[in-house]
Design an enzyme around this catalytic site. Structure first.
Site, short mmCIF file in Angstrom:
data_model
loop_
_atom_site.label_atom_id
_atom_site.label_comp_id
_atom_site.label_asym_id
_atom_site.label_seq_id
_atom_site.Cartn_x
_atom_site.Cartn_y
_atom_site.Cartn_z
N THR A 1 0.46 -1.05 0.01
CA THR A 1 -0.14 0.28 -0.25
C THR A 1 1.05 1.13 -0.20
O THR A 1 1.99 1.58 0.53
CB THR A 1 -1.22 -0.10 1.44
N ASP A 2 0.45 2.00 -0.26
CA ASP A 2 1.19 3.97 -0.29
C ASP A 2 1.14 3.97 1.30
O ASP A 2 2.10 4.79 1.48
CB ASP A 2 0.19 4.38 -1.28
N GLU A 3 0.52 3.43 1.53
CA GLU A 3 0.29 4.56 3.59
C GLU A 3 1.40 3.41 4.00
O GLU A 3 1.83 5.01 4.54
CB GLU A 3 -0.65 3.37 3.71
N TYR B 1 -1.28 0.02 11.39
CA TYR B 1 -1.79 -0.92 9.66
C TYR B 1 -0.69 -0.78 8.66
O TYR B 1 0.64 -1.68 8.82
CB TYR B 1 -2.59 -0.52 9.20
N LYS C 1 2.59 -3.33 7.40
CA LYS C 1 2.72 -3.86 5.92
C LYS C 1 4.06 -2.80 5.86
O LYS C 1 4.34 -3.97 4.66
CB LYS C 1 1.39 -2.60 5.06
#
Length: 310
Positions: A125-127, A153, A157
């Site tokens: 994810t870009d997060e 979260y 990741k």
């Protein structure tokens, strides 16, 4: 190829299953999913009619189950969608995210090392990059952007991504990673922004918007995401990270207003609520690498798409 899709009963995973069955009829697809609250076997009802599909229920963090999967099925490729992914839930219960997203990924990698694999692909994810300031629209996440997480979260990741890179370097696991922006489309789980707003609007319930709704996200149609992953599997370079973005930046408030307009509902349904802890300001992906190296571009513009409310 025999392709194991972990988390294939979830939102993006199920769309990827259908993408493969439609576009890659020579491949055999195995969905491996624990069927938590976010996994729905009914989503795969049509897939189960295909002789090119098989469903196996299992937990990626359960080593015995995963090793049996590899022993029995002998997959050529593993695409790991399986993850706890809701930021609010990670704030309430971080340990669950650590178990699934980190330990689960390590178990899969150990299985790849033990039994051999043609390709392991980690869906990220870009997060993991943190966020960007709202007043700098010229800034974008690239594959060289430092990891700078904001929630349990995203930290889980990022940890999984680092494990994949470590196994690739140390054990020569043929692995790739993709980091995507916010997805939308069919089978989206109703706790996420777009489906939640649609459901509430259809029932004339208030639409809760964090803070002032100024947070910006880059929206990617899920089928575009699936096509990018498939391209990485077949043409991507081992050891590389590829950013996948939609060129569709919108504030959360703009997204909510768009949904209300399409549904013919009034903006009086919008209700601003206390902001999320550690809420990232802006996500913006630069997908130049996958565009230049693999020839992928997103095909769907957010304003033209009606799948989000169909």
């Amino acid at each position: 190829m025999k392709i194991v899709v972990t988390g294939g009963a979830g939102f993006i995973g199920s769309n990827f299953v259908y993408y493969l069955l439609k576009n890659c009829p020579e491949d055999f697809v195995i969905c491996y999913d624990k069927l938590t609250y976010a996994g729905n076997l009914e989503t795969l009802a049509d897939a189960q009619k295909s002789d090119k599909f098989k469903f196996i229920r299992g937990d990626i963090a359960d080593r015995a189950q995963v090793y049996k999967l590899f022993e029995d099925e002998k997959p050529d490729v593993v695409v790991n969608f399986a993850a706890e992914s809701h930021v609010d839930r990670s704030i309430e219960d971080p340990e669950l995210f650590l178990r699934t997203n980190i330990i689960g990924t390590s178990v899969l990698l150990d299985a790849c090392k033990k039994y051999g694999i043609g390709r392991f692909h980690q869906v990220s994810t870009d997060e993991v990059y943190g966020d960007l300031p709202l007043d700098r629209p010229d800034l974008f996440f690239t594959e060289k952007t430092n990891l700078h997480t904001s929630s349990p979260y995203s930290a889980s990741k990022a940890s999984a991504d680092l494990l994949v890179q470590a196994y690739q370097r140390t054990y020569k696991i043929p692995a790739t990673i993709s980091r995507c922006s916010n997805n939308y489309g069919p089978y989206h789980f109703p706790e996420k922004l777009i489906p939640l707003m649609i459901i509430n609007a259809l029932n004339d319930k208030k639409l809760p918007v964090y803070g002032a709704g100024a947070n910006v996200r880059d929206w990617l149609f899920v089928e575009d995401h699936c096509s990018a992953i498939d391209l990485i599997l077949r043409k991507g370079k081992i050891g590389e990270v590829y950013n996948i973005g939609g060129h569709n930046e919108r504030t959360n408030l703009d997204v909510v207003k768009t949904i209300l307009k399409i549904l013919g509902k009034g903006e009086d349904l919008i209700e601003f609520v206390t902001d999320r802890k550690g809420h990232d300001l802006r996500y913006a992906i630069d997908p130049a690498k996958i565009e230049s190296e693999l020839g992928w571009t997103p095909q769907t513009k957010f304003k033209e798409n009606r799948c989000m409310v169909s």
